[in-house]
Design a protein around this motif. Structure first.
Motif, PDB file in Angstrom:
ATOM      1  N   LEU A 202       4.455 -10.492  19.881  1.00 44.48           N
ATOM      2  CA  LEU A 202       3.228 -10.131  19.171  1.00 44.48           C
ATOM      3  C   LEU A 202       2.107  -9.735  20.117  1.00 44.48           C
ATOM      4  O   LEU A 202       1.983 -10.279  21.224  1.00 44.48           O
TER       5      LEU A 202
ATOM      6  N   ARG B 224      -1.466  -9.916  21.465  1.00 45.58           N
ATOM      7  CA  ARG B 224      -2.369 -11.070  21.483  1.00 45.58           C
ATOM      8  C   ARG B 224      -3.826 -10.655  21.680  1.00 45.58           C
ATOM      9  O   ARG B 224      -4.725 -11.274  21.138  1.00 45.58           O
ATOM     10  N   GLU B 225      -4.017  -9.652  22.501  1.00 48.05           N
ATOM     11  CA  GLU B 225      -5.401  -9.293  22.843  1.00 48.05           C
ATOM     12  C   GLU B 225      -5.755  -7.944  22.235  1.00 48.05           C
ATOM     13  O   GLU B 225      -4.909  -7.054  22.120  1.00 48.05           O
TER      14      GLU B 225
ATOM     15  N   ALA C 215      -4.165  -8.149  16.965  1.00 46.16           N
ATOM     16  CA  ALA C 215      -3.063  -9.058  16.598  1.00 46.16           C
ATOM     17  C   ALA C 215      -2.909  -9.070  15.085  1.00 46.16           C
ATOM     18  O   ALA C 215      -3.862  -8.779  14.359  1.00 46.16           O
TER      19      ALA C 215
END
Lengths: 447, 287
Positions: A66, A68-69, A125
């Motif tokens: 996934l 994240r940032e 995200a």
């Protein structure tokens, strides 16, 4: 039971394929395939079962890493699903290389399945409640789009049909009624209020809010009834119905339950013309196999799971030989009761609560929703040819939607409308369905 | 054949009932992934304590969408005590949905929020009043079954609702866990002066804002683990890189990256599992 399944290769191919693609998500498919092999105990069955499992294993969806940032994104994408309207615009899946993302873009953009485009936007995200989201890594809020090439024009035509329907409905009905009609006819659920979702859920009829197998059944019935008035050969009638259902499926966003129902109809209708007995179990098997091959991650979509379970329940327990001896009240009650029972364990597992008055809810509301779908489609088609006639039919739709909304609101407040269940594991869920299967065997032997 | 079917049905029913009953008995505590907000739940010998209920914002209700499925997975159908740290909607927004689904015996709130309009509105909407709510105006110690809770109100002259957050320390087996709501570094220092219990696990204050999780607070506890309860894509940039930097040296866990963070009592120690990384085999048996 073993004999029943041994003679239906599509069922065990579907089981093998389903278990194969599910290995991405859990270890239980390995046990399930072992159990199925032991159940069949027949090389003619086990070899294709294991082959289907291997194919499923090879095409299983990868669990994505996934995002994240937050970051800026600019690049080429190919649109991978029919865009759906939501409260904040449109959304669809897109592929960038071999990775999937969920795109959010404005309602004005004209993107369709199969399009290639260069987009700019913000990479984020997925939200905490997004679930597997068809294997998307993250979301992209699109700020600009440059279309490079269009996909098949049929996808765009389907979208235009859905758009035309939306505008027509909004011009003729109150916002609350329009939201309901758009949802039940073309799966456009963006304008349905949260409180209405909740009321439908409490009354056990939330499945009626978005287009599914029930809707395909109603649309097919309507089309056949209209075509019966025209003196054309039966095969042509069926070809027209299947073509129209295909377009309906595209306009309704190609959701797995709709694809499943259209495929099953495509099996059942020609069988009827060729005077062959359609086999419900094989039709469910075929629909599942096609659905999984087209999109392996469909295996974890609740809509697909519920759709397969309710249909399996209906084709297994509504045995024609039994049904022919039943009194009328039993005939009316049985399909709703069976579909409810077949989906109850899964709904209880996922949501932790089930609606026990769903059977009553379905008996009261499903016929009205069927009438809403039929009248809305007639009004829409008629309105395109002779607007005053269309307007007249729209006048009939408004009271039906008001009745549906108010009755559901009331029904959802009845005591015992929602029963909360203790948490249980996947293992228990499987055991519950095995329990239901033991009933099937007994019934079948009786018949 | 009918007898065999009956026997199979009986065995299956017993298995399902055993499964539903058995996973209520494991002692554990979890920091639930609720997006940008807080919710932690503790259970020992069947007694359950929850601290905060997650956010509610627009049509997104973490109580219904995230907390309820998570606690149901843990086999929780009753909460003996719910502590509400302060009346921000990212901490108490899920109260209504949770109270509709799970029995809550007692709610604990800081005395300074007795007449707070948001707190009162949420409590009344969820049907709580009078004897069910316990207001805390001094350092207190409550015991629910085997769970021991220490509660430390902030100084009454604190300027904001965040700074009036209640410090909750939950002790279960050999661990003490500190939850500071959204209190700032200044209030953390106040609690150090109050000799709050030292904890092995601390939840970073204010979702990891740079204004919380002071070096003093970290030095005081020397925690094994620091948990950041924050949402993906949150517009505040939580957790602040500086706060994460200060926590380096401890085991850092984040609900936005790790999902639900659960510590299971094995009989001798706690073992950690996270929903983003846990073994799928665990899910098969709900363990």
């Amino acid at each position: 039971m073993r004999n029943e399944l041994n003679h239906r290769p599509l069922i065990w191919i579907a089981i093998g394929l389903g278990c194969g693609v599910s290995t991405s998500f859990a270890p239980w498919p390995w046990f399930a395939i072992l159990g199925s092999s032991l159940l069949f105990r027949n090389l003619r069955t086990i070899v294709p079962l294991l082959l289907a499992f291997t194919v499923g294993f090879l095409i299983r969806p990868a669990i994505p890493e996934l995002v994240r940032e937050e970051s800026e994104f600019e690049g080429r994408v190919s649109i991978d699903s029919m865009p759906q309207r939501g409260a904040l615009g449109q959304s669809c899946l897109a592929e960038i290389g071999s990775e999937r993302y969920l795109l959010y873009f404005s309602a004005e953009e004209n993107l369709a399945l199969g399009d290639e485009a260069v987009i700019q936007g913000e990479l984020n995200a997925l939200s905490e409640s997004a679930g597997f989201s068809s294997g998307a890594r993250g979301t992209i809020k699109v700020s600009s789009v440059r279309l490079l090439s269009e996909g098949f024009s049929i996808w765009r035509i389907g979208q235009q049909v859905a758009d035309h329907f939306r505008k027509t409905v909004e011009n003729h009905l109150s916002p609350e009624s329009a939201a309901l009609v758009r949802g039940v006819c073309f799966n456009q659920t963006d304008a349905i209020e949260q409180s209405d979702w909740e009321a439908f859920r409490r009354f056990g009829i939330v499945h009626l809010l978005s287009a599914s197998g029930f809707h395909v059944f109603v649309v097919a019935g309507l089309l056949l009834a209209i075509l019966n008035l025209i003196p054309i050969p039966r095969w042509l009638q069926i070809a027209v119905v299947l073509g129209a259902l295909g377009l309906f499926a595209i306009a309704a966003g190609l959701r797995p339950p709709i694809i499943r129902s259209v495929l099953m109809t495509a099996v059942a209708l020609p069988a009827y013309t060729l005077r062959r007995e359609p086999d419900g179990l094989s039709a469910v098997g075929l629909a599942s196999v096609v659905n999984i091959l087209v999109n392996p991650s469909v295996i974890v979509e609740l809509g697909f799971q519920l759709s397969v379970l309710s249909t399996l329940g209906l084709v297994m327990f509504l045995d024609e030989r039994l049904v022919s001896t039943w009194p009328k009240w039993k005939l009316v009650l049985a399909p709703t009761l069976i579909a409810t029972l077949a989906t109850l364990p899964l709904i209880g597992f996922v949501f932790g609560e089930v609606s026990l008055i769903g059977v009553i809810g379905n008996l009261v509301i499903a016929p009205v929703v069927a009438a809403i779908i039929v009248l809305s489609l007639i009004a829409w088609i008629l309105g395109s040819v002779a607007p005053p006639l269309g307007d007249l039919v729209w006048l009939l739709v408004e009271p039906l939607t008001t009745f549906t909304l108010r009755t559901t609101e009331l029904g959802g407040t009845l005591p015992g409308s929602l029963i909360r269940l203790p948490g249980f594991s996947v293992l228990s869920l499987v055991l519950m369905y095995l329990l239901l299967l033991t009933f099937w065997r007994v019934r079948h032997e009786k018949s | 054949m009918r007898k065999v079917s009956g026997l199979i049905a009986g065995v299956l029913c017993v298995s399902v009932a055993w499964d539903a009953w058995s996973h209520r008995t494991v002692d554990q505590f979890s920091f639930i992934q609720v997006g940008q907000g807080d919710c932690a739940v503790f259970r020992e010998k069947g007694t359950v304590v929850m601290v905060d209920t997650g956010p509610r914002q627009g049509s997104f209700d973490a109580g219904r969408r995230l907390v309820w499925p998570a606690i149901r997975d843990l086999g929780i159908d009753r909460i003996d005590c719910l502590v509400l740290s302060h009346p921000d909607m990212d901490h108490i927004g899920g109260l209504l949905s949770i109270s509709q689904r799970v029995r809550i015996d007692r709610i604990v709130v800081s005395e300074v929020f007795r007449n707070h309009p948001v707190m009162q509105h949420e409590l009344q909407s969820a049907g709580f009043s009078g004897h069910q709510i316990q207001y805390i105006n001094q350092n207190s110690r409550l015991t629910f079954g085997n769970l021991r809770i220490s509660l430390y109100p902030a100084p009454p002259d604190s300027k904001s609702d965040n700074d009036r957050s209640l410090l909750t320390v939950v002790e279960t087996h050999n661990k003490a866990i500190a939850l500071t709501g959204d209190a700032s570094q200044e209030i953390e220092r106040f609690w150090i002066q109050q000799s709050a219990p030292k904890c092995q696990i601390i939840k970073a204050g204010h979702h990891g804002s740079n204004l919380s999780l002071s070096t003093d607070w970290l030095n005081y506890h020397q925690p094994e683990t620091v948990v950041f309860s924050c949402g993906r894509n949150n517009p505040f940039g939580h957790p602040a890189p500086e706060a994460v930097e200060r926590a380096v040296g401890s085991n850092i866990l984040r609900t936005d990256w790790d999902g639900n963070i659960t510590f299971w009592w094995t009989g001798t120690n706690f073992e950690k599992s996270t929903t983003e990384k846990s073994s799928p085999l665990m899910k098969l048996f709900n363990r």
